[in-house]
Scaffold this active site. Structure first.
Site, PDB file in Angstrom:
ATOM      1  N   GLU A   1     -43.543  72.175  -2.193  1.00 37.76           N
ATOM      2  CA  GLU A   1     -42.176  72.509  -3.165  1.00 37.76           C
ATOM      3  C   GLU A   1     -40.973  72.182  -2.344  1.00 37.76           C
ATOM      4  OE1 GLU A   1     -44.325  74.535  -1.762  1.00 37.76           O
ATOM      5  OE2 GLU A   1     -43.104  76.050  -0.505  1.00 37.76           O
TER       6      GLU A   1
ATOM      7  N   HIS B   1     -44.872  72.552   3.137  1.00 39.30           N
ATOM      8  CA  HIS B   1     -44.295  72.958   1.689  1.00 39.30           C
ATOM      9  C   HIS B   1     -44.196  71.898   0.722  1.00 39.30           C
ATOM     10  CE1 HIS B   1     -43.656  77.174   3.149  1.00 39.30           C
ATOM     11  NE2 HIS B   1     -43.231  76.625   4.209  1.00 39.30           N
TER      12      HIS B   1
ATOM     13  N   CYS C   1     -48.959  76.210   3.367  1.00 38.10           N
ATOM     14  CA  CYS C   1     -48.414  76.944   4.563  1.00 38.10           C
ATOM     15  C   CYS C   1     -49.335  78.210   5.025  1.00 38.10           C
ATOM     16  CB  CYS C   1     -46.679  77.468   4.068  1.00 38.10           C
ATOM     17  SG  CYS C   1     -46.070  77.819   5.796  1.00 38.10           S
TER      18      CYS C   1
END
Lengths: 220, 257
Positions: A200, A198, A88
């Protein structure tokens, strides 16, 4: 098993907030032989086998905090010698410059800049596009890379950003996305890989990318 | 090829259980929030919204623990709303693993809180929730107003103007709920959804009134919503997320399948 035998991934904490999701996802993707350490200690970053540079918030604050906490030399050393992943705002911090916050000089690991989509962003057919670019978009692989292993070309990842990277060296672009126009969402050179999305927050494909990173030897 | 529209199942949580109020009155139990969140994650939900509707603040700690439990196992974006009044509330939820927080009533009483929150934590994690009700009579030009207290108290604020103001102050996304439609299963209020989506440059999530899958399609195509939020049609097994996505894709909407 003792920690000494474990491979370590240092997640750099430069005070920009919540690294919970990143650490949890890495732990989920890791096996018993890997330890995830969230740290702001340059010595720990130095000793780690792999380093992850997350990014949250505005670029000016990110760069300022990295500098204030004396982390820039440790980040640069890690990028010179071991598997390194930036995510990011992390990818934007590795560029030469970002036009966010009135213009901020960044770490200049990759040639190129971060630019604003603009509040009047439009699709090719003229329809208005929302900014931030928020949600799941398809990532096209523009090079073969160990970090793409097990991930389909065109798989969707979760994005939330208003600034995007324009690479100075097209040979370093590892992935692209389309939002009004094509833009770079992954950069790779030697042992450094950086993504705009992202992992995650990107369900199984995101976890796969983290798993790939945990097993990556740093060779392209 | 491009950005997909999102489906967001919403967990209204009261005293540690997922409930669904019909017009905020009749409450039905729909299970344990962590289990429900995991199920939606497996079904391919694009995000999850956790709305704490517990009246007392005593149970805030329960919410924090549940958010932690969800975030440890669910690797898609998680928004937490309900009772967010201070920057400390936001910090606590983000630290527990929320990716975004929803600010509702606090924004109405103190708009500057939105600015403060966006400056402190970044617009990307600030969702302003707007509860709107149609106040124009038939034959008049459409007008919607902001209501608080579960749709009981009018504020005199024009919903479209309010949405623009929230974005100017730093909101990164708008969660728009029609109080006329919420719990009715009659579909979104497409008029206010479209009016707000066209007025702001940030994504708008349509909420309130979904009773069937066609309503989700309408929210995106006619309401111009960037994401659609629903609860009961998913909670009680009427439809799966996957089924909803396939229906939307068949209607020509780009989805993550």
């Amino acid at each position: 098993m003792s920690t000494e035998n474990k491979a370590t991934v240092a997640v750099i904490d430069y005070g920009m907030g919540n690294l919970h999701s990143v650490a949890k996802a890495l732990e989920h993707a890791a096996d018993d032989n890997t330890q995830i350490i969230v740290t702001s200690d340059p010595a720990v970053i130095d000793a780690a086998d792999r380093v992850l540079l997350p990014g949250v918030g505005a670029i000016r604050d990110c760069i300022a905090e990295m500098k204030k906490q004396g982390l820039v030399p440790a980040i640069q050393k890690a990028m010179a010698e071991k598997p390194f992943l930036a995510i990011c705002v992390g990818i934007q911090s590795l560029m030469a410059h970002s036009e966010e916050n009135g213009g901020v000089d960044c770490l200049n690991h990759f040639d190129g800049n971060a630019l604003f989509f603009g509040n009047e962003h439009k699709d090719v057919d003229g329809t208005k596009l929302k900014v931030p670019h928020m949600g799941w978009n398809q990532v096209k692989h523009t090079m073969d890379h160990p970090l793409w292993e097990g991930i389909e070309d065109g798989a969707r990842f979760y994005f939330v950003h208003s600034y995007y990277v324009v690479a100075g060296n097209k040979d370093e672009v590892a992935g692209t996305c389309h939002y009004g126009h094509d833009f770079c969402v992954a950069l790779a050179r030697d042992n450094v890989f950086a993504v705009q999305f992202h992992p995650e927050k990107s369900h199984k494909d995101g976890l796969q990318l983290y798993k790939n990173f945990i097993h990556w030897d740093g060779k392209p | 090829m491009g950005l997909a529209k999102r489906i967001i199942p919403c967990l209204d949580v009261d005293n540690g259980r997922v409930v669904k109020g019909v017009q905020f009155v009749d409450i039905r139990d729909a299970g344990d929030p962590v289990e429900v969140a995991k199920r939606y994650n497996e079904q391919g939900a694009d995000e999850i919204t956790f709305l704490d509707i517990t009246a007392s603040s005593d149970d805030r700690e329960t919410t924090v623990h549940m958010v932690e439990a969800i975030a440890a196992e669910v690797f898609i974006p998680l928004t937490v709303g309900g009772g967010i009044r201070t920057c400390d509330d936001i910090r606590r939820m983000l630290n527990a693993g929320a990716d975004k927080v929803g600010i509702n009533t606090a924004a109405v009483f103190n708009p500057d809180f939105v600015r403060e929150a966006a400056e402190r934590f970044g617009s990307q994690c600030i969702v302003v929730a707007i509860d709107a009700k149609k106040v124009s009579a038939e034959g008049e030009a459409d007008k919607w107003e902001i209501f608080t207290h579960g749709g009981r108290k009018p504020t005199g604020l024009d919903a479209v103007e309010w949405a623009k103001k929230m974005v100017d102050l730093g909101a990164g996304e708008i969660l728009l709920t029609s109080m006329d439609r919420d719990g009715t299963k009659n579909g979104f209020d497409l008029g206010v959804t479209r009016a707000i989506s066209e007025a702001v440059h940030v994504p708008v999530i349509a909420s309130g009134g979904v009773g069937n899958l066609q309503h989700l399609v309408d929210g995106v195509i006619e309401g111009k919503a960037d994401a659609v939020l629903a609860a009961s049609i998913f909670h009680f097994g009427e439809h799966s997320i996957q089924e909803a996505k396939e229906t939307m894709q068949a209607a020509g909407i780009e989805m993550r399948l």
